[in-house]
Enzyme design. Structure first.
Site, PDB file in Angstrom:
ATOM      1  N   PHE A 123      39.211  35.619 -22.757  1.00 51.04           N
ATOM      2  CA  PHE A 123      38.935  34.526 -21.828  1.00 51.04           C
ATOM      3  C   PHE A 123      39.194  35.077 -20.426  1.00 51.04           C
ATOM      4  CE2 PHE A 123      40.327  30.671 -19.546  1.00 51.04           C
ATOM      5  CZ  PHE A 123      39.342  29.765 -19.910  1.00 51.04           C
ATOM      6  N   LEU A 125      39.259  34.566 -16.713  1.00 57.74           N
ATOM      7  CA  LEU A 125      39.306  33.680 -15.552  1.00 57.74           C
ATOM      8  C   LEU A 125      40.001  34.369 -14.371  1.00 57.74           C
ATOM      9  CD1 LEU A 125      39.069  30.809 -14.217  1.00 57.74           C
ATOM     10  CD2 LEU A 125      41.230  30.238 -15.321  1.00 57.74           C
ATOM     11  N   SER A 126      41.186  34.939 -14.627  1.00 56.70           N
ATOM     12  CA  SER A 126      42.006  35.496 -13.541  1.00 56.70           C
ATOM     13  C   SER A 126      41.352  36.700 -12.875  1.00 56.70           C
ATOM     14  CB  SER A 126      43.377  35.915 -14.081  1.00 56.70           C
ATOM     15  OG  SER A 126      44.006  34.825 -14.675  1.00 56.70           O
ATOM     16  N   PRO A 128      42.006  39.663  -9.328  1.00 59.16           N
ATOM     17  CA  PRO A 128      43.050  40.222  -8.463  1.00 59.16           C
ATOM     18  C   PRO A 128      43.523  39.231  -7.399  1.00 59.16           C
ATOM     19  CG  PRO A 128      41.301  41.829  -8.802  1.00 59.16           C
ATOM     20  CD  PRO A 128      40.863  40.572  -9.481  1.00 59.16           C
ATOM     21  N   THR A 158      43.897  39.287 -21.587  1.00 54.82           N
ATOM     22  CA  THR A 158      44.404  39.482 -22.947  1.00 54.82           C
ATOM     23  C   THR A 158      43.231  39.842 -23.858  1.00 54.82           C
ATOM     24  OG1 THR A 158      46.073  37.791 -22.524  1.00 54.82           O
ATOM     25  CG2 THR A 158      45.663  38.353 -24.831  1.00 54.82           C
ATOM     26  N   GLY A 242      44.663  25.412 -24.716  1.00 52.31           N
ATOM     27  CA  GLY A 242      45.326  26.720 -24.774  1.00 52.31           C
ATOM     28  C   GLY A 242      46.816  26.593 -24.515  1.00 52.31           C
ATOM     29  N   ARG A 243      47.152  25.685 -23.611  1.00 54.46           N
ATOM     30  CA  ARG A 243      48.564  25.509 -23.236  1.00 54.46           C
ATOM     31  C   ARG A 243      49.401  25.007 -24.405  1.00 54.46           C
ATOM     32  NH1 ARG A 243      46.565  23.530 -17.245  1.00 54.46           N
ATOM     33  NH2 ARG A 243      46.276  25.674 -16.517  1.00 54.46           N
ATOM     34  N   GLU A 363      48.368  31.288 -18.791  1.00 57.13           N
ATOM     35  CA  GLU A 363      47.712  29.986 -19.059  1.00 57.13           C
ATOM     36  C   GLU A 363      48.279  28.872 -18.150  1.00 57.13           C
ATOM     37  OE1 GLU A 363      46.262  29.093 -22.872  1.00 57.13           O
ATOM     38  OE2 GLU A 363      46.113  31.192 -23.451  1.00 57.13           O
TER      39      GLU A 363
HETATM   40  N1  CAA Z   1      41.650  19.371 -17.132  1.00 63.66           N
HETATM   41  C1  CAA Z   1      40.351  19.058 -16.859  1.00 63.66           C
HETATM   42  N2  CAA Z   1      39.819  19.141 -15.625  1.00 63.66           N
HETATM   43  C2  CAA Z   1      40.626  19.559 -14.636  1.00 63.66           C
HETATM   44  C3  CAA Z   1      41.971  19.900 -14.844  1.00 63.66           C
HETATM   45  C4  CAA Z   1      42.487  19.788 -16.147  1.00 63.66           C
HETATM   46  N3  CAA Z   1      43.758  20.113 -16.447  1.00 63.66           N
HETATM   47  N4  CAA Z   1      42.526  20.305 -13.671  1.00 63.66           N
HETATM   48  C5  CAA Z   1      41.549  20.205 -12.750  1.00 63.66           C
HETATM   49  N5  CAA Z   1      40.404  19.750 -13.335  1.00 63.66           N
HETATM   50  C6  CAA Z   1      39.117  19.500 -12.685  1.00 63.66           C
HETATM   51  C7  CAA Z   1      39.243  18.397 -11.646  1.00 63.66           C
HETATM   52  O1  CAA Z   1      39.036  17.130 -12.231  1.00 63.66           O
HETATM   53  C8  CAA Z   1      38.144  18.758 -10.653  1.00 63.66           C
HETATM   54  O2  CAA Z   1      36.899  18.376 -11.168  1.00 63.66           O
HETATM   55  P1  CAA Z   1      35.920  17.425 -10.307  1.00 63.66           P
HETATM   56  O3  CAA Z   1      35.766  18.029  -8.954  1.00 63.66           O
HETATM   57  O4  CAA Z   1      34.653  17.391 -11.095  1.00 63.66           O
HETATM   58  O5  CAA Z   1      36.591  16.111 -10.225  1.00 63.66           O
HETATM   59  C9  CAA Z   1      38.149  20.287 -10.708  1.00 63.66           C
HETATM   60  O6  CAA Z   1      38.728  20.652 -11.949  1.00 63.66           O
HETATM   61  C10 CAA Z   1      38.901  20.926  -9.570  1.00 63.66           C
HETATM   62  O7  CAA Z   1      40.212  20.444  -9.641  1.00 63.66           O
HETATM   63  P2  CAA Z   1      41.154  20.338  -8.378  1.00 63.66           P
HETATM   64  O8  CAA Z   1      40.430  19.744  -7.223  1.00 63.66           O
HETATM   65  O9  CAA Z   1      42.403  19.672  -8.836  1.00 63.66           O
HETATM   66  O10 CAA Z   1      41.392  21.885  -8.041  1.00 63.66           O
HETATM   67  P3  CAA Z   1      42.645  22.566  -7.399  1.00 63.66           P
HETATM   68  O11 CAA Z   1      42.191  23.872  -6.897  1.00 63.66           O
HETATM   69  O12 CAA Z   1      43.364  21.664  -6.469  1.00 63.66           O
HETATM   70  O13 CAA Z   1      43.665  22.769  -8.636  1.00 63.66           O
HETATM   71  C11 CAA Z   1      44.425  23.900 -10.613  1.00 63.66           C
HETATM   72  C12 CAA Z   1      43.255  23.309  -9.834  1.00 63.66           C
HETATM   73  C13 CAA Z   1      45.001  22.803 -11.482  1.00 63.66           C
HETATM   74  C14 CAA Z   1      45.512  24.472  -9.727  1.00 63.66           C
HETATM   75  C15 CAA Z   1      43.754  25.004 -11.430  1.00 63.66           C
HETATM   76  O14 CAA Z   1      43.224  25.966 -10.565  1.00 63.66           O
HETATM   77  C16 CAA Z   1      44.659  25.653 -12.445  1.00 63.66           C
HETATM   78  O15 CAA Z   1      44.906  25.099 -13.512  1.00 63.66           O
HETATM   79  N6  CAA Z   1      45.132  26.894 -12.125  1.00 63.66           N
HETATM   80  C17 CAA Z   1      45.829  27.710 -13.098  1.00 63.66           C
HETATM   81  C18 CAA Z   1      44.862  28.635 -13.767  1.00 63.66           C
HETATM   82  C19 CAA Z   1      45.349  29.125 -15.071  1.00 63.66           C
HETATM   83  O16 CAA Z   1      45.898  28.403 -15.886  1.00 63.66           O
HETATM   84  N7  CAA Z   1      45.102  30.412 -15.319  1.00 63.66           N
HETATM   85  C20 CAA Z   1      45.435  30.989 -16.575  1.00 63.66           C
HETATM   86  C21 CAA Z   1      44.597  32.196 -16.789  1.00 63.66           C
HETATM   87  S1  CAA Z   1      43.959  32.317 -18.415  1.00 63.66           S
HETATM   88  C22 CAA Z   1      45.161  33.102 -19.310  1.00 63.66           C
HETATM   89  O17 CAA Z   1      46.275  33.264 -18.910  1.00 63.66           O
HETATM   90  C23 CAA Z   1      44.716  33.466 -20.681  1.00 63.66           C
HETATM   91  C24 CAA Z   1      45.427  34.604 -21.283  1.00 63.66           C
HETATM   92  O18 CAA Z   1      44.948  35.699 -21.237  1.00 63.66           O
HETATM   93  C25 CAA Z   1      46.659  34.359 -22.074  1.00 63.66           C
END
Ligand code: CAA
Length: 379
Positions: A123, A125-126, A128, A158, A242-243, A363
């Site tokens: 997956f 997403l992340s 630099p 991962t 995932g969380r 995550e």
């Molecule tokens: N579920 C569903 N939709 C969501 C959501 C959630 N938890 N959080 C935000 N959204 C949606 C919002 O509703 C919005 O959609 P609309 O514009 O259509 O209404 C859109 O996403 C944007 O949201 P925000 O305006 O709230 O955006 P933001 O920039 O202020 O905040 C954030 C977003 C919550 C901080 C988000 O960027 C986030 O979760 N960041 C963390 C990223 C993360 O978890 N990375 C992990 C990497 S993957 C990994 O680690 C896998 C691995 O290898 C183990």
């Protein structure tokens, strides 16, 4: 609320416990030392059905519920958090993402292979410059008519080297901000797609974490998940589930450290008696058992809500926030209970302590979980 586990749940739990003790424990210190991917063990996880647990049987999965999945995650994580993160990403990010949002053709082509463990998924997403701030995607997926042209770098992925199928988040239309982001399925071997540097990590050392580089990678439109611009929503929705998996991993790490500590406390003697008979140790163990039980209830609650198709965003974030803090704290206490032995590798708790740290980071960091919870409080 019904806290009872069914016969099926108990059977899954037992199978996972046996597998972890019999097949993950041997060689775990060497794999950690050498940062060696557990290829044989992952093959066995596929054979035993741990890689596609919640995938419907028509796509070759186990058709199990989220509670079964967290039970298995907990048992594997008690011993080997490197193996369990491989399982977690494959199940709750990649398989779930495809199952919930993919087309029938995508499911037939990719989900079936992932569920069978023929290959594993990543997956992506992340980046630099985009970890917590996930909307700031620098990777681009330029719309070229019947294909996308992908350019950019993904970081800390991962299964980065071991995966065959990657879900890659990239920006198509910058003006539309997060609503101009897409998720594309990109297979390894696609020209221009190269696996980059392997990270030398503090914990979960046997899982392979890499950067991935994309240079003019052509991806057919049929590989886009959902409508144009759905990619960010896809990533967020998938991460909600995932969380729960990572919360279960944290719970397992904490419980593994606790079990080792309880056993050790009844073997080790100091001042003429078992250290368990010293109140200082009893209080630590009592507090560990209590906090771990509280974490377990949060994890089960989030899993049950998901199974009942109820809103689980807040519950998942709470479970991950709390369980990961418990994991970090309980593993530190476990090292303390073990004293000098806790600081050396053969007693396993120092590895669990190193492994625990990542559960507060990936995550969504603990700070991001608090943000998610706070937003849910006033929704
Ligand atoms: N579920 C569903 N939709 C969501 C959501 C959630 N938890 N959080 C935000 N959204 C949606 C919002 O509703 C919005 O959609 P609309 O514009 O259509 O209404 C859109 O996403 C944007 O949201 P925000 O305006 O709230 O955006 P933001 O920039 O202020 O905040 C954030 C977003 C919550 C901080 C988000 O960027 C986030 O979760 N960041 C963390 C990223 C993360 O978890 N990375 C992990 C990497 S993957 C990994 O680690 C896998 C691995 O290898 C183990």
């Amino acid at each position: 609320m019904n806290f009872n586990l069914s016969e099926e749940h108990l059977a899954v739990q037992e199978a996972a416990r046996d597998f972890a003790r019999n097949e993950l424990l041997p060689g775990i210190i060497e794999r950690d030392n050498e940062a060696r991917f557990p290829a044989e063990q992952v093959k066995r996880m596929a054979e035993l059905g741990f890689l596609g647990m919640m995938v419907p049987p028509e796509y070759g999965g186990g058709g199990m519920d989220t509670v079964s999945y967290v039970l298995a995650m907990e048992e594997l994580s008690k011993i080997d958090a490197s193996a369990s993160v491989i399982m977690s990403v494959n199940n709750s990010l990649v398989c779930y993402g495809l199952e919930a949002f993919g087309t029938e053709a995508q499911k037939q082509k990719y989900l079936t292979r992932l569920a069978a463990g023929e290959t594993i998924g990543a997956f992506c997403l992340s980046e630099p410059e985009a970890g917590s701030d996930a909307t700031s995607q620098a990777t681009t997926a330029e719309d070229k008519g019947d294909y996308y042209l992908v350019n950019g770098t993904k970081n800390w992925i991962t299964n980065g080297n071991s995966s065959g199928i990657c879900l890659v988040i990239a920006q198509t239309d910058r003006e539309k901000k997060h609503r101009g982001i897409n998720c594309l399925i990109i297979e390894k071997g696609t020209p221009g797609f190269v696996v980059g540097k392997k990270e030398d990590k503090m914990g979960i050392r046997a899982s392979d974490t890499h950067s991935l580089l994309f240079t003019d990678v052509k991806v057919p439109k049929e590989n886009r998940i959902g409508e144009d611009g759905f990619g960010f929503k896809f990533a967020m929705s998938t991460l909600n589930g995932g969380r729960i998996g990572i919360a279960a991993q944290a719970l397992g790490i904490a419980a593994g450290a606790y079990e080792l500590s309880l056993k050790y406390s009844q073997e080790r003697k100091a001042f003429g008696k078992q250290i368990f008979d010293h109140q200082a140790i009893q209080f630590k163990l009592a507090e560990m058992a209590t906090k771990i039980e509280a974490a377990r209830l949060l994890v089960y609650k989030a899993a049950r809500l998901k199974d009942e198709h109820k809103d689980y965003v807040r519950a998942a974030a709470m479970a991950k926030l709390f369980a990961s803090d418990v994991a970090m704290w309980a593993t530190t206490e476990a090292v303390q209970i073990h004293g000098g032995y806790g600081y050396v590798k053969e007693f396993h708790v120092e590895r669990l302590m190193r492994d625990a740290k990542i559960t507060q980071i990936y995550e969504g960091t603990s700070e991001i979980q608090k943000l998610v919870i706070a937003r849910e409080l006033i929704r």
